[in-house]
Motif scaffolding. Structure first.
Motif, PDB file in Angstrom:
ATOM      1  N   UNK A  52      15.083   0.100  -6.119  1.00  0.00           N
ATOM      2  CA  UNK A  52      15.997  -0.818  -6.794  1.00  0.00           C
ATOM      3  C   UNK A  52      17.303  -0.122  -7.161  1.00  0.00           C
ATOM      4  N   UNK A  53      17.223   1.115  -7.622  1.00  0.00           N
ATOM      5  CA  UNK A  53      18.430   1.856  -7.973  1.00  0.00           C
ATOM      6  C   UNK A  53      19.279   2.140  -6.733  1.00  0.00           C
ATOM      7  N   UNK A  54      18.626   2.445  -5.622  1.00  0.00           N
ATOM      8  CA  UNK A  54      19.374   2.644  -4.377  1.00  0.00           C
ATOM      9  C   UNK A  54      20.011   1.333  -3.916  1.00  0.00           C
ATOM     10  N   UNK A  55      19.342   0.228  -4.197  1.00  0.00           N
ATOM     11  CA  UNK A  55      19.857  -1.077  -3.808  1.00  0.00           C
ATOM     12  C   UNK A  55      21.171  -1.399  -4.514  1.00  0.00           C
ATOM     13  N   UNK A  56      21.324  -0.915  -5.752  1.00  0.00           N
ATOM     14  CA  UNK A  56      22.562  -1.167  -6.490  1.00  0.00           C
ATOM     15  C   UNK A  56      23.763  -0.520  -5.808  1.00  0.00           C
ATOM     16  N   UNK A  57      23.548   0.621  -5.190  1.00  0.00           N
ATOM     17  CA  UNK A  57      24.645   1.277  -4.479  1.00  0.00           C
ATOM     18  C   UNK A  57      24.831   0.709  -3.067  1.00  0.00           C
ATOM     19  N   UNK A 115       0.832  -1.197   0.000  1.00  0.00           N
ATOM     20  CA  UNK A 115       0.000   0.000   0.000  1.00  0.00           C
ATOM     21  C   UNK A 115       0.871   1.254   0.000  1.00  0.00           C
ATOM     22  N   UNK A 116       0.574   2.161  -0.912  1.00  0.00           N
ATOM     23  CA  UNK A 116       1.330   3.401  -1.032  1.00  0.00           C
ATOM     24  C   UNK A 116       2.525   3.313  -1.959  1.00  0.00           C
ATOM     25  N   UNK A 117       2.826   2.120  -2.460  1.00  0.00           N
ATOM     26  CA  UNK A 117       3.961   1.939  -3.361  1.00  0.00           C
ATOM     27  C   UNK A 117       3.491   1.815  -4.798  1.00  0.00           C
ATOM     28  N   UNK A 118       4.314   2.309  -5.711  1.00  0.00           N
ATOM     29  CA  UNK A 118       4.049   2.198  -7.141  1.00  0.00           C
ATOM     30  C   UNK A 118       5.273   1.597  -7.821  1.00  0.00           C
ATOM     31  N   UNK A 119       5.123   1.301  -9.098  1.00  0.00           N
ATOM     32  CA  UNK A 119       6.259   0.755  -9.840  1.00  0.00           C
ATOM     33  C   UNK A 119       7.405   1.759  -9.881  1.00  0.00           C
ATOM     34  N   UNK A 120       7.070   3.042  -9.998  1.00  0.00           N
ATOM     35  CA  UNK A 120       8.111   4.076 -10.048  1.00  0.00           C
ATOM     36  C   UNK A 120       8.849   4.192  -8.714  1.00  0.00           C
ATOM     37  N   UNK A 121       8.118   4.155  -7.596  1.00  0.00           N
ATOM     38  CA  UNK A 121       8.768   4.286  -6.291  1.00  0.00           C
ATOM     39  C   UNK A 121       9.635   3.063  -5.979  1.00  0.00           C
ATOM     40  N   UNK A 122       9.173   1.903  -6.381  1.00  0.00           N
ATOM     41  CA  UNK A 122       9.963   0.698  -6.147  1.00  0.00           C
ATOM     42  C   UNK A 122      11.181   0.639  -7.074  1.00  0.00           C
ATOM     43  N   UNK A 123      11.069   1.250  -8.248  1.00  0.00           N
ATOM     44  CA  UNK A 123      12.233   1.318  -9.140  1.00  0.00           C
ATOM     45  C   UNK A 123      13.331   2.187  -8.533  1.00  0.00           C
ATOM     46  N   UNK A 124      12.936   3.240  -7.827  1.00  0.00           N
ATOM     47  CA  UNK A 124      13.926   4.068  -7.126  1.00  0.00           C
ATOM     48  C   UNK A 124      14.608   3.255  -6.020  1.00  0.00           C
TER      49      UNK A 124
END
Length: 403
Positions: free
Chosen positions: A304-309, A293-302
């Motif tokens: 994922x990008x933070x996860x790479x670092x 709840x409250x999450x979107x594909x765009x927010x979760x993609x961010x």
């Protein structure tokens, strides 16, 4: 040609059937087991007993030579043997308690001050892991597999009272509920069953549907069908149609697990209901969960990008585990819908290929601990391997087996 054989088969205390074998008694017990299972549509695992003429009691059937024409065979249902107990091996809270108690005992025995920072560190990590797992218990995330015995939900209100009255009449007079009173109950009964089934899967198999129908007639014997071979065949057919309608409603609500199979998402040449159907395999519980709840594909993609670092940092497993749990729905959406190559997955989700996250991802999908389940199964096989002769043990090695 073998003469036809008739057997008296006891399925339950008040359920005795007649079985005709046109080709005679099967040669093996396994073949007889399969014939009885197919003839009476038995979904659960069972063994067979035969009634001995000399003793007048039932004995375990090991050979079909003990069975003759017009003998009595008893179906003995087995207890569920799935390794649910292996889940207790991963109880981090109990592990931390045991470690803490051990340190306390050592401190009391030595009467020396004992540093507790190592235990506190373990406890903090364990608590974090527990929080990560509990964060998945959001709407749309299933936390349990298909049960060994399906629990039939109750129907509130006067209809439940009417059903109980029908059960009492069946026990007293053996009369099932008439169609006149059954039809008004069908929408509520099937609706409750569909919701209960969806708690485990949106695409139940025919075997699972049969288990639910059988459980329904066992709990409410007034629903049994006199003309059915097991008293619940008609209920199984109703449930199949009900689950189809239930999935249509879920598709309209945007449920990703069902929406992925809509015609709009298929190619023109694939516009068939059963073609390229994406649904969970046998062990998959969370196949395609919705976003939190409250999450979107765009927010979760961010995320994922933070996860790479974050994965490039040292001693950062706690943050990586939290972000991997948070992006689980996005990751499953990519894997199920796009079916990417392994090399592409490694680029987008490098943390997924670490040992810790392989175990966590397996548990997120199946709700079963991979490592502890494997070790438990290995422990079960170890006594059998140790009991082999040295020559047989060497023949079990991979290098001694032919390609």
């Amino acid at each position: 040609m073998s003469q036809p054989i008739q057997l008296r088969v006891i399925l339950a205390d008040h359920d005795v059937r007649k079985l005709v074998l046109p080709s005679g008694i099967p040669e093996t017990v396994d073949n007889l087991h399969s014939v009885i299972r197919d003839a009476f549509y038995i979904a659960r695992d069972f063994s067979l007993d035969y009634k001995d003429v000399d003793f007048g009691e039932f004995f375990t059937l090991f050979s079909t030579t003990d069975v003759k024409d017009k003998d009595t065979i008893k179906v003995v249902f087995l207890q569920n043997q799935e390794p649910e107990i292996t889940l207790t091996l991963t109880d981090v809270t109990n592990t931390v308690t045991d470690v803490t108690n051990t340190v306390t005992d050592v401190t009391n025995m030595t009467d020396q001050p004992c540093e507790q920072h190592s235990v506190d560190d373990t406890a903090s990590v364990s608590t974090d892991d527990t929080l990560i797992l509990s964060s998945e218990d959001s709407p749309g995330h299933r936390s349990q597999r298909w049960p060994a015995r399906f629990s039939i939900p109750s129907i509130s209100g006067l209809k439940e009272i009417q059903i109980q009255s029908g059960n009492e009449s069946f026990k007293r007079d053996g009369i099932v509920l008439s169609t006149k009173y059954l039809i008004p109950l069908l929408p509520d009964i099937l609706g409750k069953l569909a919701e209960a089934i969806y708690e485990y899967t949106a695409y139940p198999s025919s075997l699972q549907i049969s288990e639910v129908a059988e459980a329904l007639t066992q709990k409410h014997p007034c629903f049994k069908e006199p003309g059915s071979f097991n008293g619940s065949y008609g209920w199984a057919q109703r449930l199949k149609y009900k689950m189809n309608n239930f999935r249509s409603k879920l598709r309209g609500l945007g449920c990703p697990e069902v929406k992925v199979n809509s015609f709009k998402r298929k190619q023109t040449h694939d516009h068939y209901p059963a073609k390229n159907l994406k649904k969970p395999k046998k062990a998959e519980v969370n196949y395609l969960p919705p976003h939190a709840q409250g999450e979107t594909t765009a927010s979760l993609e961010k995320e994922r990008e933070e996860l790479l670092s974050e994965i490039m940092k040292r001693d950062n497993s706690r943050v990586v585990a939290q972000k991997m749990a948070k992006t689980f729905s996005l990751r499953r959406e990519e894997i199920v819908k796009e079916v990417p190559a392994i090399s592409d997955c490694m680029k987008r989700w490098p943390a997924l290929f670490t040992e810790a996250q392989i175990n966590e991802e397996f548990k997120r999908i199946t709700t079963v601990s991979l490592e502890s389940t494997f070790l438990a199964k290995l422990d079960q096989c170890t006594p059998e391997i140790d009991g082999l002769d040295p020559i047989k043990r060497r023949s079990c090695r991979p290098e001694n087996k032919a390609d």
